[in-house]
Design an enzyme around this catalytic site. Structure first.
Site, PDB file in Angstrom:
ATOM      1  N   ASP A 126       0.857  -1.189   0.000  1.00 21.19           N
ATOM      2  CA  ASP A 126       0.000   0.000   0.000  1.00 21.19           C
ATOM      3  C   ASP A 126       0.893   1.238   0.000  1.00 21.19           C
ATOM      4  O   ASP A 126       1.186   1.824   1.037  1.00 21.19           O
ATOM      5  CB  ASP A 126      -0.921  -0.015   1.213  1.00 21.19           C
ATOM      6  CG  ASP A 126      -2.103   0.931   1.045  1.00 21.19           C
ATOM      7  OD1 ASP A 126      -2.125   1.674   0.049  1.00 21.19           O
ATOM      8  OD2 ASP A 126      -3.000   0.919   1.909  1.00 21.19           O
ATOM      9  N   ALA A 127       1.351   1.604  -1.209  1.00 20.81           N
ATOM     10  CA  ALA A 127       2.325   2.683  -1.356  1.00 20.81           C
ATOM     11  C   ALA A 127       1.730   3.926  -2.004  1.00 20.81           C
ATOM     12  O   ALA A 127       2.290   5.010  -1.884  1.00 20.81           O
ATOM     13  CB  ALA A 127       3.517   2.197  -2.185  1.00 20.81           C
ATOM     14  N   LYS A 128       0.617   3.768  -2.734  1.00 17.34           N
ATOM     15  CA  LYS A 128      -0.102   4.878  -3.381  1.00 17.34           C
ATOM     16  C   LYS A 128       0.835   5.768  -4.194  1.00 17.34           C
ATOM     17  O   LYS A 128       0.807   6.994  -4.099  1.00 17.34           O
ATOM     18  CB  LYS A 128      -0.870   5.698  -2.339  1.00 17.34           C
ATOM     19  CG  LYS A 128      -1.932   4.886  -1.597  1.00 17.34           C
ATOM     20  CD  LYS A 128      -2.710   5.748  -0.617  1.00 17.34           C
ATOM     21  CE  LYS A 128      -3.798   4.941   0.076  1.00 17.34           C
ATOM     22  NZ  LYS A 128      -3.239   3.939   1.034  1.00 17.34           N
ATOM     23  N   ARG A 129       1.641   5.154  -5.038  1.00 15.69           N
ATOM     24  CA  ARG A 129       2.586   5.892  -5.857  1.00 15.69           C
ATOM     25  C   ARG A 129       1.921   6.395  -7.134  1.00 15.69           C
ATOM     26  O   ARG A 129       0.947   5.825  -7.618  1.00 15.69           O
ATOM     27  CB  ARG A 129       3.790   5.013  -6.208  1.00 15.69           C
ATOM     28  CG  ARG A 129       4.594   4.520  -5.009  1.00 15.69           C
ATOM     29  CD  ARG A 129       5.141   5.679  -4.197  1.00 15.69           C
ATOM     30  NE  ARG A 129       6.200   5.242  -3.296  1.00 15.69           N
ATOM     31  CZ  ARG A 129       6.165   5.384  -1.977  1.00 15.69           C
ATOM     32  NH1 ARG A 129       5.124   5.944  -1.407  1.00 15.69           N
ATOM     33  NH2 ARG A 129       7.178   4.989  -1.222  1.00 15.69           N
ATOM     34  N   THR A 137      -0.478  -0.287  -4.727  1.00 12.24           N
ATOM     35  CA  THR A 137      -1.520   0.710  -4.925  1.00 12.24           C
ATOM     36  C   THR A 137      -0.923   1.939  -5.604  1.00 12.24           C
ATOM     37  O   THR A 137       0.214   2.325  -5.345  1.00 12.24           O
ATOM     38  CB  THR A 137      -2.191   1.106  -3.608  1.00 12.24           C
ATOM     39  OG1 THR A 137      -1.209   1.608  -2.691  1.00 12.24           O
ATOM     40  CG2 THR A 137      -2.911  -0.084  -2.976  1.00 12.24           C
TER      41      THR A 137
END
Length: 302
Positions: free
Chosen positions: A95-98, A125
């Site tokens: 869950d890094a939302k890059r 993510t």
């Protein structure tokens, strides 16, 4: 042929269910688990969650931000947790939302999805503020290596509403919201890159569950998705089925019993994320709590 992430996700759901536990070492949880607020504490926390999940459920989701706080030492702890989760046979969603453009976003893809990378995960993510097309290099890399990604569409936080319900101005997409546009474009990408195999990847064609795509979206369970311009019925009208990562259950208020009414036909490919409601049970009771939640979820879907 390398099995796609969608095929591997299908197998995981069939064999071990769709429950996913977050590896979210909040400070208050470290305190409650009698662990120090240090990289060593984060590492031990993560390894204990992996141990509890192994043999109980099939998917874990480390929240990268908590490890990033500690810089290189935090990332070293995360690398150990990721390696342990892969060794345990768990499907790992970082869950890094890059999100970025060009070679920058491609580098993010290399970091999280390249086999052998210290940060290797099964999926990551992503944020599409620069447009879903900006993520194409990551999607291609995922397809090449049997990896996946989940792009933020309708998130569970209340601050998301103004941006994610804004209407698109382009004539050909004028009836869509931002959230609806992201979901539609990801659904179209999956259909354009469908793998010519059944969902188990064995060519038998005898599966009861729809084949899943490898790129999915994040759709919060606390939202009325139609209010966000996301029509789950139209998104499920084709193959492969777009997978969904669904936060908002447990602590944020969504109930397992509501998964069918929230996601409709997309529920077949929905990963149900739990975090604080499970982790608050403590390390000694976590495995039993996950087993209980997995049983509740299975009952809700039966």
């Amino acid at each position: 042929m390398t099995r796609s992430f969608g095929q591997r996700l299908h197998t995981t759901i069939e064999q071990r269910g769709r429950l996913c536990v977050g590896i979210d070492p909040h400070g208050f949880l470290l305190d409650a688990w009698d662990l120090p607020r240090t990289p060593a504490g984060l590492r031990e926390f993560g390894l204990r969650v992996v141990d509890a999940a192994s043999g109980t459920i099939g998917i874990v989701k480390p929240q990268v931000a908590f490890f990033e706080v500690f810089g290189s030492a935090g990332f070293a702890a995360l690398e150990d947790v990721l390696a342990a989760a892969r060794q345990a046979g768990l499907l790992v969603i970082a869950d890094a939302k890059r999100g970025d453009i060009g070679s920058s976003v491609d580098a993010y893809g290399d970091a999280w999805l390249t086999p052998g990378s210290p940060l290797e995960a099964d999926a990551v993510t992503l944020a599409a503020y620069a447009g879903t097309g900006s993520l194409g290099g990551v999607f291609d890399l995922a397809l090449q290596h049997g990896k996946g990604a989940f792009v933020l569409a309708a998130t569970s936080n209340p601050e998301s509403r103004l941006v994610q319900t804004a209407l698109v101005s382009a004539d050909e997409r004028a009836d869509l919201t931002v959230a609806g546009l992201v979901a539609t474009e990801i659904d179209e990408w999956n259909r354009q890159h469908a793998i010519d195999l059944d969902s188990d990847g064995d060519g038998s064609g005898d599966d009861d569950t729809p084949a899943l795509g490898s790129i999915g979206v994040v759709l919060g369970a606390t939202k009325n998705l139609l209010d966000y311009g996301v029509d789950v019925n139209s998104l499920a009208d084709g193959a492969p089925l777009m997978p969904v990562l669904a936060p908002g259950f447990g602590h944020q208020g969504a109930l397992f019993d509501d998964i069918g009414s929230i996601y409709g036909p997309l529920a077949a490919g929905t990963i149900v994320s739990t975090s604080r409601s499970a982790l608050s049970a403590g390390p000694s009771a976590l495995a039993d709590t996950l087993a209980d939640q997995a049983g509740q979820l299975s009952g809700a879907l039966s």
